[in-house]
Design an enzyme around this catalytic site. Structure first.
Site, short mmCIF file in Angstrom:
data_model
loop_
_atom_site.label_atom_id
_atom_site.label_comp_id
_atom_site.label_asym_id
_atom_site.label_seq_id
_atom_site.Cartn_x
_atom_site.Cartn_y
_atom_site.Cartn_z
N PRO A 1 2.40 6.05 5.43
CA PRO A 1 2.83 6.06 4.04
C PRO A 1 2.36 4.82 3.27
O PRO A 1 2.66 3.69 3.65
CB PRO A 1 4.36 6.09 4.14
N GLU A 2 1.60 5.05 2.22
CA GLU A 2 1.23 4.00 1.28
C GLU A 2 1.56 4.51 -0.11
O GLU A 2 2.19 5.56 -0.25
CB GLU A 2 -0.23 3.60 1.47
N LYS B 1 5.81 1.35 -2.81
CA LYS B 1 6.15 2.10 -1.61
C LYS B 1 7.63 2.49 -1.57
O LYS B 1 8.12 2.98 -0.56
CB LYS B 1 5.81 1.27 -0.36
N ASN C 1 -1.86 -0.78 5.27
CA ASN C 1 -2.91 -1.12 6.23
C ASN C 1 -4.21 -0.34 6.01
O ASN C 1 -5.31 -0.87 6.20
CB ASN C 1 -2.41 -0.86 7.65
N ARG D 1 -0.45 -6.84 11.47
CA ARG D 1 -0.81 -5.50 11.04
C ARG D 1 -2.19 -5.13 11.60
O ARG D 1 -3.09 -5.97 11.62
CB ARG D 1 -0.86 -5.43 9.52
#
Length: 277
Positions: free
Chosen positions: A2-3, A51, A165, A252
């Site tokens: 999810p972004e 987000k 990411n 990350r």
């Protein structure tokens, strides 16, 4: 993963299913909200902010959720079997006469006054898909710490909201610099181009079921670098590499092409070969 584009799609689905409808079912399965009951209240709207998801409810209430790495909201027709995961992963259920929204694996779920939304999203920079988008402000935010690695600056939601990411790695590839390059070392023209490039990628993908940065919908060729180590670069055929990037407390996954992208490499201890996805 999810972004901001995924969250915007989720907000649209939730808004379509819930907005303007009276809740006939409310089940918030986190200890601090166990006694909260929203049944009988009308859902006013569902709004994405970076987000974050803000579900505004009659009576001046907002249900704030964040998907982070693994969370999701699924919408089901009345009587339809829920398939988003095992029951113990359900954190929220909001239903009306025709639709039920089920939140799975939500790491953040809180009920607050709508007037207090600023407490949870007020720190965010310009939203890449929001009405507050301002490329100049985003660029100033990114450049205010010139020594900071670009990848870390892109993930800082205080600079601009929505990047995770995947987009971090893809943006660095498109700019032909490594995520470890200090922001202040970006050529002026490249830096000025960055915010609008990020916005263009988000707008391209806001309605797509599968995220694309290469222009190709072919499986395995939708992204330039993210998740592709150790496969060959789509441009130069050099094996894509991967490493963890962060402050040690919250590293990350990061992907890059050592031939196409210029700038510092990660320390040897951070680099590793991730399996192809």
């Amino acid at each position: 993963m999810p972004e901001g584009d995924t969250v915007a799609q989720t907000a649209r689905r939730l808004h379509t299913a819930l907005a303007g409808q009276v809740l006939t079912r409310s089940d918030l399965r986190v200890p601090r909200l166990a006694t909260a009951d929203l049944t009988g209240r009308t859902v006013l709207d569902v709004t994405p902010r970076g987000k974050h998801l803000l579900t505004r409810i009659e009576g001046g209430l907002t249900l704030h959720s964040h998907l982070r790495m693994d969370g999701s909201w699924k919408v089901y027709a009345s009587g339809e079997r829920w398939t988003g995961g095992p029951g113990h992963q359900i954190r929220a259920v909001l239903g009306n006469a025709t639709r039920t929204a089920v939140g799975y694996r939500l790491p953040v779920l809180e009920l607050l006054r709508t007037a207090d939304e600023n407490k949870v999203v007020g720190h965010l920079g310009p939203d890449l898909l929001g009405p507050d988008w301002d490329a100049d402000t985003a660029l100033r935010n990114l450049l205010r710490d010139p020594a900071r690695p670009l990848g870390d600056a892109l993930l800082d939601q205080r600079n601009l909201a929505g990047i995770g990411n995947v987009y971090k790695s893809e943006l660095c590839f498109l700019l032909r610099v490594t995520p470890w390059l200090p922001v202040g070392d970006l050529p002026a023209g490249t830096a000025a181009h960055l915010p609008e490039l990020a916005k263009r990628l988000f707008e391209t993908n806001r309605d797509r079921p599968a995220r694309v940065t290469t222009g190709s919908d072919r499986p395995g060729r939708r992204l330039y670098v993210y998740g592709r180590a150790p496969r060959p670069c789509l441009r130069c055929r050099t094996p894509i590499r991967s490493a963890d990037q962060g402050d040690g407390a919250r590293d990350r996954p990061t992907y890059w092409c050592p031939a196409c992208q210029h700038g510092p490499a990660p320390p040897p201890s951070a680099a590793h070969a991730r399996p192809t996805r």
